[in-house]
Each structure stands twice: as C-alpha cells, then as structure tokens.
Design an enzyme around this catalytic site. Structure first.
Site, PDB file in Angstrom:
ATOM      1  N   HIS A  76       0.812  -1.225   0.000  1.00 25.14           N
ATOM      2  CA  HIS A  76       0.000   0.000   0.000  1.00 25.14           C
ATOM      3  C   HIS A  76       0.848   1.280   0.000  1.00 25.14           C
ATOM      4  CE1 HIS A  76      -3.144  -2.850   1.061  1.00 25.14           C
ATOM      5  NE2 HIS A  76      -2.447  -3.216   2.124  1.00 25.14           N
TER       6      HIS A  76
ATOM      7  N   SER B 187       1.480  -0.271  -5.286  1.00 23.53           N
ATOM      8  CA  SER B 187       0.540  -0.593  -4.207  1.00 23.53           C
ATOM      9  C   SER B 187       0.099  -2.035  -4.373  1.00 23.53           C
ATOM     10  CB  SER B 187      -0.695   0.310  -4.296  1.00 23.53           C
ATOM     11  OG  SER B 187      -0.656   1.308  -3.328  1.00 23.53           O
TER      12      SER B 187
ATOM     13  N   SER C  32      -5.731   1.614  -2.394  1.00 20.98           N
ATOM     14  CA  SER C  32      -5.043   1.997  -1.151  1.00 20.98           C
ATOM     15  C   SER C  32      -3.978   3.080  -1.310  1.00 20.98           C
ATOM     16  CB  SER C  32      -4.413   0.754  -0.511  1.00 20.98           C
ATOM     17  OG  SER C  32      -3.430   0.215  -1.361  1.00 20.98           O
TER      18      SER C  32
ATOM     19  N   ASP D 137       3.280  -7.622   0.074  1.00 19.14           N
ATOM     20  CA  ASP D 137       2.165  -7.555   1.018  1.00 19.14           C
ATOM     21  C   ASP D 137       0.973  -8.250   0.367  1.00 19.14           C
ATOM     22  OD1 ASP D 137       0.090  -6.960   2.717  1.00 19.14           O
ATOM     23  OD2 ASP D 137       0.488  -4.812   2.823  1.00 19.14           O
TER      24      ASP D 137
ATOM     25  N   GLU E 275       4.567  -9.243   4.276  1.00 17.41           N
ATOM     26  CA  GLU E 275       3.960  -8.407   5.301  1.00 17.41           C
ATOM     27  C   GLU E 275       2.759  -9.029   6.006  1.00 17.41           C
ATOM     28  OE1 GLU E 275       4.882  -5.420   6.329  1.00 17.41           O
ATOM     29  OE2 GLU E 275       3.096  -4.453   7.142  1.00 17.41           O
TER      30      GLU E 275
ATOM     31  N   ASN F 279       4.959 -11.031   9.014  1.00 20.38           N
ATOM     32  CA  ASN F 279       3.681 -10.962   9.732  1.00 20.38           C
ATOM     33  C   ASN F 279       3.779 -11.574  11.121  1.00 20.38           C
ATOM     34  OD1 ASN F 279       0.655 -10.494   9.686  1.00 20.38           O
ATOM     35  ND2 ASN F 279       0.738 -12.693  10.131  1.00 20.38           N
TER      36      ASN F 279
ATOM     37  N   LYS G 144       4.760  -7.374  14.813  1.00 14.90           N
ATOM     38  CA  LYS G 144       3.926  -7.065  13.648  1.00 14.90           C
ATOM     39  C   LYS G 144       2.483  -7.491  13.939  1.00 14.90           C
ATOM     40  CE  LYS G 144       1.989  -6.939   9.517  1.00 14.90           C
ATOM     41  NZ  LYS G 144       0.595  -7.368   9.308  1.00 14.90           N
TER      42      LYS G 144
ATOM     43  N   ASP H  32       0.192  -4.354  14.610  1.00 16.85           N
ATOM     44  CA  ASP H  32      -0.416  -3.821  13.382  1.00 16.85           C
ATOM     45  C   ASP H  32      -1.811  -4.425  13.186  1.00 16.85           C
ATOM     46  OD1 ASP H  32      -1.143  -4.265  10.587  1.00 16.85           O
ATOM     47  OD2 ASP H  32       0.829  -3.643   9.943  1.00 16.85           O
ATOM     48  N   ASN H  33      -1.882  -5.762  13.155  1.00 18.42           N
ATOM     49  CA  ASN H  33      -3.152  -6.417  12.853  1.00 18.42           C
ATOM     50  C   ASN H  33      -4.197  -6.061  13.919  1.00 18.42           C
ATOM     51  OD1 ASN H  33      -1.033  -7.583  11.433  1.00 18.42           O
ATOM     52  ND2 ASN H  33      -2.031  -9.571  11.252  1.00 18.42           N
TER      53      ASN H  33
ATOM     54  N   CYS I 210      -5.751  -2.133  13.312  1.00 18.27           N
ATOM     55  CA  CYS I 210      -7.152  -2.253  12.881  1.00 18.27           C
ATOM     56  C   CYS I 210      -8.087  -1.641  13.920  1.00 18.27           C
ATOM     57  CB  CYS I 210      -7.518  -3.709  12.605  1.00 18.27           C
ATOM     58  SG  CYS I 210      -6.747  -4.326  11.085  1.00 18.27           S
TER      59      CYS I 210
ATOM     60  N   HIS J 175      -7.384  -9.142   3.702  1.00 15.21           N
ATOM     61  CA  HIS J 175      -6.524  -8.694   2.600  1.00 15.21           C
ATOM     62  C   HIS J 175      -7.213  -8.681   1.235  1.00 15.21           C
ATOM     63  CE1 HIS J 175      -2.686  -7.524   0.939  1.00 15.21           C
ATOM     64  NE2 HIS J 175      -2.980  -8.295  -0.084  1.00 15.21           N
TER      65      HIS J 175
ATOM     66  N   HIS K 191      -3.520   2.182   8.654  1.00 16.07           N
ATOM     67  CA  HIS K 191      -3.023   2.297  10.025  1.00 16.07           C
ATOM     68  C   HIS K 191      -2.174   3.553  10.193  1.00 16.07           C
ATOM     69  CE1 HIS K 191      -4.516  -1.626  10.250  1.00 16.07           C
ATOM     70  NE2 HIS K 191      -3.414  -2.336  10.421  1.00 16.07           N
TER      71      HIS K 191
ATOM     72  N   SER L 240       5.820  -2.541  12.243  1.00 14.71           N
ATOM     73  CA  SER L 240       5.784  -3.505  11.128  1.00 14.71           C
ATOM     74  C   SER L 240       6.964  -3.285  10.190  1.00 14.71           C
ATOM     75  CB  SER L 240       4.500  -3.319  10.317  1.00 14.71           C
ATOM     76  OG  SER L 240       3.392  -3.344  11.153  1.00 14.71           O
TER      77      SER L 240
ATOM     78  N   GLN M  47      10.282  -5.203   8.610  1.00 15.93           N
ATOM     79  CA  GLN M  47      10.515  -5.377   7.169  1.00 15.93           C
ATOM     80  C   GLN M  47      11.961  -5.041   6.808  1.00 15.93           C
ATOM     81  OE1 GLN M  47       9.238  -6.640   4.606  1.00 15.93           O
ATOM     82  NE2 GLN M  47       7.015  -6.654   4.765  1.00 15.93           N
TER      83      GLN M  47
HETATM   84  P1  NAI Z   1      -5.896 -14.679  11.781  1.00 17.97           P
HETATM   85  O1  NAI Z   1      -5.618 -15.995  11.164  1.00 17.97           O
HETATM   86  O2  NAI Z   1      -5.258 -14.297  13.073  1.00 17.97           O
HETATM   87  O3  NAI Z   1      -7.479 -14.495  11.999  1.00 17.97           O
HETATM   88  C1  NAI Z   1      -8.470 -14.901  11.096  1.00 17.97           C
HETATM   89  C2  NAI Z   1      -9.574 -15.573  11.921  1.00 17.97           C
HETATM   90  O4  NAI Z   1     -10.690 -15.857  11.095  1.00 17.97           O
HETATM   91  C3  NAI Z   1      -9.113 -16.904  12.530  1.00 17.97           C
HETATM   92  O5  NAI Z   1      -9.288 -16.897  13.932  1.00 17.97           O
HETATM   93  C4  NAI Z   1     -10.007 -17.938  11.830  1.00 17.97           C
HETATM   94  O6  NAI Z   1     -10.325 -19.017  12.691  1.00 17.97           O
HETATM   95  C5  NAI Z   1     -11.225 -17.103  11.472  1.00 17.97           C
HETATM   96  N1  NAI Z   1     -12.024 -17.658  10.370  1.00 17.97           N
HETATM   97  C6  NAI Z   1     -11.598 -18.333   9.258  1.00 17.97           C
HETATM   98  N2  NAI Z   1     -12.648 -18.685   8.498  1.00 17.97           N
HETATM   99  C7  NAI Z   1     -13.753 -18.213   9.124  1.00 17.97           C
HETATM  100  C8  NAI Z   1     -15.148 -18.286   8.836  1.00 17.97           C
HETATM  101  N3  NAI Z   1     -15.616 -18.931   7.759  1.00 17.97           N
HETATM  102  N4  NAI Z   1     -16.005 -17.675   9.692  1.00 17.97           N
HETATM  103  C9  NAI Z   1     -15.562 -17.050  10.811  1.00 17.97           C
HETATM  104  N5  NAI Z   1     -14.252 -16.981  11.150  1.00 17.97           N
HETATM  105  C10 NAI Z   1     -13.364 -17.555  10.313  1.00 17.97           C
HETATM  106  O7  NAI Z   1      -5.564 -13.592  10.666  1.00 17.97           O
HETATM  107  P2  NAI Z   1      -5.368 -12.010  10.894  1.00 17.97           P
HETATM  108  O8  NAI Z   1      -3.947 -11.721  11.150  1.00 17.97           O
HETATM  109  O9  NAI Z   1      -6.401 -11.559  11.851  1.00 17.97           O
HETATM  110  O10 NAI Z   1      -5.662 -11.470   9.422  1.00 17.97           O
HETATM  111  C11 NAI Z   1      -6.943 -11.570   8.834  1.00 17.97           C
HETATM  112  C12 NAI Z   1      -6.919 -10.937   7.436  1.00 17.97           C
HETATM  113  O11 NAI Z   1      -6.649  -9.538   7.559  1.00 17.97           O
HETATM  114  C13 NAI Z   1      -5.833 -11.473   6.512  1.00 17.97           C
HETATM  115  O12 NAI Z   1      -6.319 -11.477   5.193  1.00 17.97           O
HETATM  116  C14 NAI Z   1      -4.717 -10.445   6.649  1.00 17.97           C
HETATM  117  O13 NAI Z   1      -3.851 -10.480   5.559  1.00 17.97           O
HETATM  118  C15 NAI Z   1      -5.529  -9.178   6.740  1.00 17.97           C
HETATM  119  N6  NAI Z   1      -4.914  -8.020   7.368  1.00 17.97           N
HETATM  120  C16 NAI Z   1      -5.446  -6.798   7.014  1.00 17.97           C
HETATM  121  C17 NAI Z   1      -4.963  -5.647   7.571  1.00 17.97           C
HETATM  122  C18 NAI Z   1      -5.540  -4.331   7.171  1.00 17.97           C
HETATM  123  O14 NAI Z   1      -4.962  -3.294   7.478  1.00 17.97           O
HETATM  124  N7  NAI Z   1      -6.654  -4.286   6.498  1.00 17.97           N
HETATM  125  C19 NAI Z   1      -3.876  -5.655   8.566  1.00 17.97           C
HETATM  126  C20 NAI Z   1      -3.422  -6.988   8.917  1.00 17.97           C
HETATM  127  C21 NAI Z   1      -3.938  -8.113   8.327  1.00 17.97           C
END
Ligand code: NAI
Length: 475
Positions: free
Chosen positions: A51, A74, A79, A137, A198, A223, A228, A232-233, A237, A343, A396, A404, A408
């Site tokens: 991003h 990006s 983003s 990322d 990332e 990650n 991180k 960050d997550n 968020c 993501h 963020h 984070s 990197q």
């Molecule tokens: P995580 O693996 O810690 O959490 C995901 C959760 O979703 C898990 O606990 C899993 O059991 C649950 N899950 C999976 N399938 C499901 C379903 N069908 N129904 C309900 N729950 C379900 O992953 P994290 O780190 O929380 O990341 C989640 C997403 O967010 C990823 O795609 C990551 O790349 C993205 N992300 C986005 C950010 C942003 O700024 N927008 C920042 C950091 C991560």
C-alpha cells in the site's frame, strides 16, 4: 526516471505529511541512524508491492538511505495515497520538474488491468532484468514471478476459462504477453535472493508454495514477528476500522449491532474498537479457541445466519473466502453496512451480489455504494468489498506501522546480507530482533523498563539482555 502516479503536484503536501510521519516512526528512524555508514542494502534492487501510503513512503526512503535501489507499487487498487506516491517520486531532494526519488507505479482507483501492469513495471529494471529482493504484502508480486516461471518451465500459459475469476483472466493475459522462450520470469526468479512478506494472507500463500515444493526463493514471514501481527493487525485495525466506517458513512456506531467475522488478530482489534464506540458486538468464528476467547472477552458468539437480519454493521476479518454471500446480503436490514478488512476482496461475494437479477448499484461517492434489491431495500458496501480501512480511509497510523516496517527493513537486511544462511524456506525473525523492534518504540511512549537482576534472570532461565521468552510463547 520512469514512473506513473496521479499528480506530481501533490508532492509538497506528501512531503509535509512524510515529515510528520517520520517523527511518529521512531523504529525506522533509529534503523536509519544505526546503518547510516554501513549502508547494508547497497546493491539491493528491491521491488516493493505494499500500500503506497505516507507510512510506506518512510519505509521506502529508509530502504534507500540504507543503499537500496527501489521500485514500488501498491498491493491494492484503492489503497494508494496520491500525495505520498508523488512525494516518493519527487524525493526529498528533487523537484516536480526534476524528480530524484523512487519510481512508483500507483494511484488511487486503478483498474485491475492497470494494477497488474504496475506490478509488471515495478518488476522490470531499466535496461533489463528484475529485482534481487521483493518486499511483498499479500504475495501478488511473488505470485506473478512464480506463475511466470512455472509456465515457462511447462512451455505454455494455460488459456483462461469462462469460470475463471476476472482478475485471474487478467493475470493470464499478462503472462501470455510476457512469458517467452527466453525465460524472462525464470531469469527474474533466479536473481531474487528472497522475499519479505507483510501479511497473514501472503504468508499463507508462501507456506503453501513451500509445502508443494514450488517456492523458488527464501522468504521471511514478517507478519508473525510478534511486533507485527500482535500490533499492526490488532491495534492498527482497532484504529483504522473506525476511521474507515466514519469516513465512508459517518453513521453513529453507538447502539448499533455490529458483527465481526473472525476473531484472530484483526478481528480482536475490530471487535474492541466497535465496542469502544458503544456498538453491541457479535463475533463469528470457526476455531473453538478464538470463539472461547471472544466469549471470555464478553462478546456474543454465534453464526452469521443467526444475526444476518438484525445487525447494522458487518466487518469480515477472516482471510478466508465467501464469508458474506449474496444470499446473506439479500437478507440484511435496510442500509446495513457491509465491509471487509481482510486482505482480499473475496470475503464478500461481490460477484454474486452483482448477479442478482434486478439489483441496482448506486455510487454515493468513490468507494461507497448502495446496492438496492428488487424489493426496494438497500445495503451499503464499502470499498467494493476490498479492505475498507485502506480503501475508505488512510489505513493504520504511523506509529504502529513503524513496528511492522522496522521488521521489514531488518528482514530485508537479513536476507540480502546473509543469503547463504537462508536456504529456500519460510522463516520468522529471531526473537532478539523482535524484542529490538519493540525496544525502539518504548522511549517515544515514555515507557520505563524494569531491568532483571542477574539472580532473577538465572531464576527464570533467561539472559538479562533477553530474549525473555521461548519461541513458543504466545503473548
Ligand atoms: P488470523 O488468522 O489471526 O485471523 C483470522 C480468523 O478468522 C481466525 O481466527 C479464523 O479461525 C477465522 N475464520 C476463518 N474462516 C472463518 C469463517 N468462515 N467464519 C468465521 N471466522 C473464520 O488472521 P489475521 O492476522 O487476523 O488477518 C486476517 C486478514 O486480515 C488477513 O487477510 C490479513 O492479511 C488481513 N490483514 C489486514 C490488515 C488491514 O490493514 N486491512 C492488517 C493486517 C492483516
């Protein structure tokens, strides 16, 4: 210098915000000071796909300060912050007429074709050849190189079929044009010493490739540095999910019913934030451990089917696909807000929504649309199902991204300077470096650490200077 951004005239604005961000990114600035003389990234040709925000600008200029030659895109079509992109191209010493910064190929609101064109440009060095490092990322840059090399080895690129997703057809089309007998992508892959990834979703892809034996270069999973994902997550968020909702809709969150799908790191931050605004938060989970955590944190945990008709705000955080289906959306309340902060955009079935006969999409403003069903009721979809904190707001804040991005930069230095210590595989940074990243952020918050006595350190079995926890500790 070749580049493509929305408007170079935004560079001054970008530069002023970069200067503010530098103050809020103590980890990155400390790394600049530490390596000012050694410049360990001299010779590194880093292609970044992350991003293109103000915070990323500080990351890019840190990589440059450490000696790297950088090209950037990006990793999402919505983003980019156009002033950040412009400032990076112009650079701290350049002018709009004579840019001296880094080639960036990114603007807010790319089409998918443009997005993949940008990715290809950033993977192509002037005079030929590609990068020798990737900073990714979500794994799109890594994917393009791997698919290109895979099809060169197979001798042909498969034809797209009718059922293929739109984006996959675009990638195949790009590969049809660029995969050649001379083995362009194979040569690029061969030059790459490694990738630092990332996010959760990109890391997932890397482990899959390693498991199937198709990973072509080593990877550091940034990650899963504690500094991180647990910051960050979660805390990132916790901040930016509200920012996304407010800038997109400005509805009062207090008193509303909000459903958070997934209670991992991102879900925990989002649920906490919405509760903080006074929403009644309901969590959905598939993992009994995370479901139990959510319950113990005081949230109702149930299935989406149970609450789809009563909730006002939906946020998907799973990194999984088909979480909110078209059928779910058709059963929601009038003007329910549907958003994703994971993501990729496949958590919400946007294609299925668009296929509902008679449905009408209306743009309220860019990245905010109502979808009106034939019975007259509507839902509000943020950022067309793409990550809403970066699509509808600015992602963020700097301080959390400093954590984070310090990981990197350290990961890039590790892979670039100690390549032989990293045979093909997926690695996390050692704990002492994770602790170092945290340490670099304490002073700015006025944190005063307690120092272990020698006897105390011996008693709990650690060295007084750390690491303080075994690798399996979960924080
Ligand atoms: P995580 O693996 O810690 O959490 C995901 C959760 O979703 C898990 O606990 C899993 O059991 C649950 N899950 C999976 N399938 C499901 C379903 N069908 N129904 C309900 N729950 C379900 O992953 P994290 O780190 O929380 O990341 C989640 C997403 O967010 C990823 O795609 C990551 O790349 C993205 N992300 C986005 C950010 C942003 O700024 N927008 C920042 C950091 C991560």
């Amino acid at each position: 210098m070749d580049f493509k951004v929305a408007d170079l005239a935004l560079a001054d604005f970008g530069r002023r915000e970069i200067q503010l961000a530098e103050h809020e990114m103590p980890g990155l600035m400390a790394i600049r000071r530490e390596y000012a003389e050694a410049r360990p990234l001299t010779g590194a040709k880093i292609m970044g796909s992350l991003h293109m925000t103000i915070q990323t600008a500080v990351l890019i200029e840190t990589l440059v300060a450490l000696g790297a030659d950088v090209r950037w895109v990006s990793c999402n079509i919505f983003s980019t912050q156009d002033h950040a992109a412009a400032a990076v191209v112009v650079g701290p010493e350049g002018t709009v007429d004579a840019p001296k910064g880094v080639p960036v190929f990114a603007w807010k609101g790319e089409t998918l074709e443009e997005y993949w064109w940008c990715t290809e440009q950033a993977l192509t060095w002037p005079g030929g050849g590609g990068p020798n490092m990737i900073l990714d990322d979500g794994g799109d840059a890594t994917l393009l190189v791997h698919k290109g090399a895979e099809y060169e080895k197979a001798g042909a690129v498969p034809s797209a079929s009718e059922e293929d997703a739109e984006e996959w057809k675009i990638i195949l089309d790009l590969l049809h044009r660029t995969v050649g007998p001379e083995g362009r992508w194979t040569a690029v892959a061969k030059e790459i010493k490694g990738v630092t990834e990332e996010t959760t979703t990109g890391v997932h892809r890397l482990y899959e490739m390693f498991k199937s034996g198709s990973l072509l270069f080593p990877a550091i999973n940034v990650n899963d540095s504690v500094t991180k994902s647990k910051f960050d997550n979660k805390y990132g968020c916790r901040h930016s999910v509200i920012d996304g909702l407010n800038r997109a809709t400005d509805v009062l969150i207090g008193g509303k019913v909000a459903v958070i799908c997934g209670y991992g790191d991102v879900g925990k931050g989002c649920a906490d934030a919405l509760r903080g605004q006074g929403a009644r938060v309901i969590v959905t989970e598939i993992d009994p451990i995370c479901a139990l955590q959510a319950a113990m944190d005081g949230f109702q945990v149930t299935t989406l089917e149970d609450v789809v008709g009563i909730a006002d705000i939906f946020v998907t955080t799973t990194g999984n696909f088909d979480i909110i289906t078209a059928d779910h959306m058709s059963r929601m309340k009038h003007n329910a807000i549907v958003s994703n902060i994971g993501h990729f955009d496949n958590e919400i079935d946007m294609a299925g929504l668009a296929r509902i006969p008679g449905i009408v999409k209306t743009e309220i403003k860019p990245q905010v649309h109502t979808w009106t069903f034939p019975d007259g009721h509507s839902i509000i979809v943020l950022a067309e199902g793409r990550l809403m904190n970066l699509g509808c707001a600015t992602g963020h804040p700097s301080f959390v991204m400093s954590n984070s991005f310090t990981n990197q930069v350290i990961a890039q230095i590790e892979l670039f300077t100690k390549t032989e210590q990293y045979p093909i595989g997926v690695y996390v940074l050692p704990k002492h470096l994770d602790e170092k990243v945290a340490r670099l952020h304490l002073d700015a918050l006025g944190v005063k650490l307690t120092t272990l006595t020698k006897a105390q350190a011996e008693y709990i079995g650690v060295a007084p200077e750390g690491p303080y926890k075994p690798d399996h500790y979960r924080y």
